[in-house]
Scaffold this motif. Sequence first.
Motif, short mmCIF file in Angstrom:
data_model
loop_
_atom_site.label_atom_id
_atom_site.label_comp_id
_atom_site.label_asym_id
_atom_site.label_seq_id
_atom_site.Cartn_x
_atom_site.Cartn_y
_atom_site.Cartn_z
N LEU A 284 0.83 -1.20 0.00
CA LEU A 284 0.00 0.00 0.00
C LEU A 284 0.87 1.26 0.00
O LEU A 284 0.59 2.23 -0.70
CB LEU A 284 -0.90 0.01 1.23
CG LEU A 284 -2.09 -0.95 1.27
CD1 LEU A 284 -2.76 -0.89 2.63
CD2 LEU A 284 -3.10 -0.61 0.18
N ALA A 285 1.93 1.23 0.81
CA ALA A 285 2.79 2.40 0.92
C ALA A 285 3.45 2.73 -0.41
O ALA A 285 3.63 3.90 -0.75
CB ALA A 285 3.85 2.17 2.01
N LEU A 286 3.82 1.70 -1.16
CA LEU A 286 4.47 1.93 -2.45
C LEU A 286 3.56 2.64 -3.44
O LEU A 286 4.03 3.33 -4.35
CB LEU A 286 4.95 0.60 -3.03
CG LEU A 286 6.11 -0.08 -2.29
CD1 LEU A 286 6.37 -1.46 -2.86
CD2 LEU A 286 7.37 0.78 -2.37
N PRO A 303 -4.75 -13.97 13.28
CA PRO A 303 -5.76 -14.75 12.56
C PRO A 303 -6.19 -14.02 11.30
O PRO A 303 -6.23 -12.79 11.25
CB PRO A 303 -6.90 -14.87 13.58
CG PRO A 303 -6.26 -14.68 14.90
CD PRO A 303 -5.13 -13.73 14.68
N ALA A 304 -6.53 -14.80 10.26
CA ALA A 304 -6.84 -14.22 8.95
C ALA A 304 -7.94 -13.16 9.01
O ALA A 304 -7.80 -12.10 8.39
CB ALA A 304 -7.21 -15.33 7.97
N PRO A 305 -9.06 -13.38 9.73
CA PRO A 305 -10.09 -12.33 9.77
C PRO A 305 -9.59 -11.03 10.40
O PRO A 305 -9.90 -9.94 9.93
CB PRO A 305 -11.22 -12.96 10.60
CG PRO A 305 -11.00 -14.44 10.50
CD PRO A 305 -9.52 -14.61 10.43
N VAL A 306 -8.80 -11.16 11.48
CA VAL A 306 -8.25 -9.97 12.13
C VAL A 306 -7.25 -9.28 11.20
O VAL A 306 -7.25 -8.05 11.06
CB VAL A 306 -7.58 -10.35 13.46
CG1 VAL A 306 -6.85 -9.15 14.06
CG2 VAL A 306 -8.62 -10.87 14.44
N GLU A 307 -6.42 -10.07 10.54
CA GLU A 307 -5.43 -9.51 9.62
C GLU A 307 -6.11 -8.75 8.49
O GLU A 307 -5.69 -7.65 8.13
CB GLU A 307 -4.59 -10.66 9.06
CG GLU A 307 -3.36 -10.22 8.30
CD GLU A 307 -2.52 -11.41 7.90
OE1 GLU A 307 -1.31 -11.40 8.20
OE2 GLU A 307 -3.06 -12.35 7.28
N SER A 308 -7.18 -9.32 7.96
CA SER A 308 -7.91 -8.66 6.88
C SER A 308 -8.56 -7.36 7.35
O SER A 308 -8.48 -6.33 6.68
CB SER A 308 -8.97 -9.60 6.32
OG SER A 308 -9.72 -8.98 5.30
N ALA A 309 -9.18 -7.41 8.53
CA ALA A 309 -9.83 -6.20 9.07
C ALA A 309 -8.82 -5.09 9.31
O ALA A 309 -9.06 -3.93 8.97
CB ALA A 309 -10.58 -6.54 10.36
N MET A 310 -7.67 -5.44 9.88
CA MET A 310 -6.66 -4.42 10.15
C MET A 310 -6.07 -3.88 8.85
O MET A 310 -5.80 -2.67 8.73
CB MET A 310 -5.55 -5.00 11.03
CG MET A 310 -4.50 -4.00 11.45
SD MET A 310 -5.16 -2.66 12.49
CE MET A 310 -5.10 -3.47 14.10
N ALA A 315 -5.61 0.61 5.16
CA ALA A 315 -5.78 1.08 3.78
C ALA A 315 -6.70 2.31 3.73
O ALA A 315 -6.42 3.28 3.00
CB ALA A 315 -6.35 -0.04 2.91
N GLU A 316 -7.77 2.30 4.50
CA GLU A 316 -8.69 3.44 4.53
C GLU A 316 -7.99 4.67 5.13
O GLU A 316 -8.15 5.79 4.62
CB GLU A 316 -9.93 3.09 5.35
CG GLU A 316 -10.95 4.22 5.46
CD GLU A 316 -11.57 4.59 4.13
OE1 GLU A 316 -11.89 5.78 3.94
OE2 GLU A 316 -11.73 3.69 3.27
N VAL A 364 -14.19 2.07 9.29
CA VAL A 364 -13.04 1.50 10.00
C VAL A 364 -13.45 1.07 11.41
O VAL A 364 -13.13 -0.03 11.85
CB VAL A 364 -11.89 2.52 10.06
CG1 VAL A 364 -10.79 2.04 11.00
CG2 VAL A 364 -11.32 2.75 8.67
N MET A 365 -14.14 1.95 12.12
CA MET A 365 -14.57 1.61 13.48
C MET A 365 -15.50 0.41 13.48
O MET A 365 -15.40 -0.46 14.35
CB MET A 365 -15.26 2.83 14.12
CG MET A 365 -14.30 3.98 14.42
SD MET A 365 -15.07 5.32 15.37
CE MET A 365 -16.13 6.05 14.11
#
Length: 407
Positions: A284-286, A303-310, A315-316, A364-365
Amino acid sequence: MDDEPTLEIGTSADEVVADAPGAVPWAPPGRFKLTLYAGAHLLMVLPTLLFFVLSVVGGVLSIAWVGLPVLFLFVPASRWIATRHRNLAAAILGTPVPADYRPVPEGTHLPNRIAIYALDPMTWRDLAWMLVSLTAGFVLSLLTFLLLVVIVTGALWWYGAEPIMRARARLDRALLSYGTTDRLEQRVQVLTETRASSIDHSAAEMRRIERDLHDGAQARLVAVGMSLGLAESLFETDPERAQQLVSDARAATSGALGDLRSVVRGIHPPVLADRGIGGAVEALALDMPIPVTVMQYLPGRPPAPVESAMYFAVAECLANVGKHSGAQRAWVDLRHADGVLTAKVGDDGAGGADPARGTGMTGVMRRLSAFDGTMRVSSPERGPTLITLEVPCALSSPKTTPSSPKG
């Protein structure tokens, strides 16, 4: 609390209060120290009485708006004095006595700030505590102090100081912090709200995916089918035209595949699955128009769901930096400590970010709340802006990923 004023109520009391909490391992305070705590209670009686009276008067006068400035000053002052007693209770009992006040966002105007105070249950618990502290609490602390200074009651002080002061501390803790039942009720309420929010968010995501498929890949695939059908009918009569239609169909197929990849990236980006949240945030930074430094200290993967949410939350935040901040540089700090995954997104832009003014930050929240996550925003006018995202979770597959700054 950022809205607590700095008050001086006497050197002795301040020294005792400062000694009460600490980072060192807790040890039961001795009788003399407990008596010093009782003296601190007594020194704070007059400020407590003053803040109680003025808070009540301000509440009554607020009907005519006259009392709003009084509440603006003395509700935080009451919280300050209550926090000093929480510290003393924690020192006596050896357990934390959290404040649990509802946060007041920076820059909140006077009427809204007063409304937050009024809707906060802890404000009313503080008022009830002040009334009890000025009566029963005062008697218990005074009794401990007098048992020491009156010579003939020395034996009573020796045996009575500890149970009396522990009773005083339990009384303060009962009123100044939520009990187990209160916390369970709040937890149920939060879970109910986050579950409903997650359901709404999932439904919105499904509608978005359906819309993207319908308007993108599906439309292109329909066009491919029509082109191939027309080409089939023209092969014998107009081979060149048929060949052109086949070429157009192949190009449309490539576009449909691109649309499908975009939809997949919106669900779970491949870079997130391949490289984890650290690598995905670096990607994203690039793509940012300004230099973004990414620092990560993650000894494993959440965990995958937490990783995706974060990931989508970060990103937002970065998208908002690019659109609205006017920043020259930004940074992301990813780390995991004490069972909490934390991402701090900051920039040196104009500041003034307000979650209440944008649907992106609200999203995000909502996304993080499904995992008991939180978001804190510090964005004074003229900057800088710092957004702290936290989600409790455990890591798996321990490994070390080096930091990689950009810019």
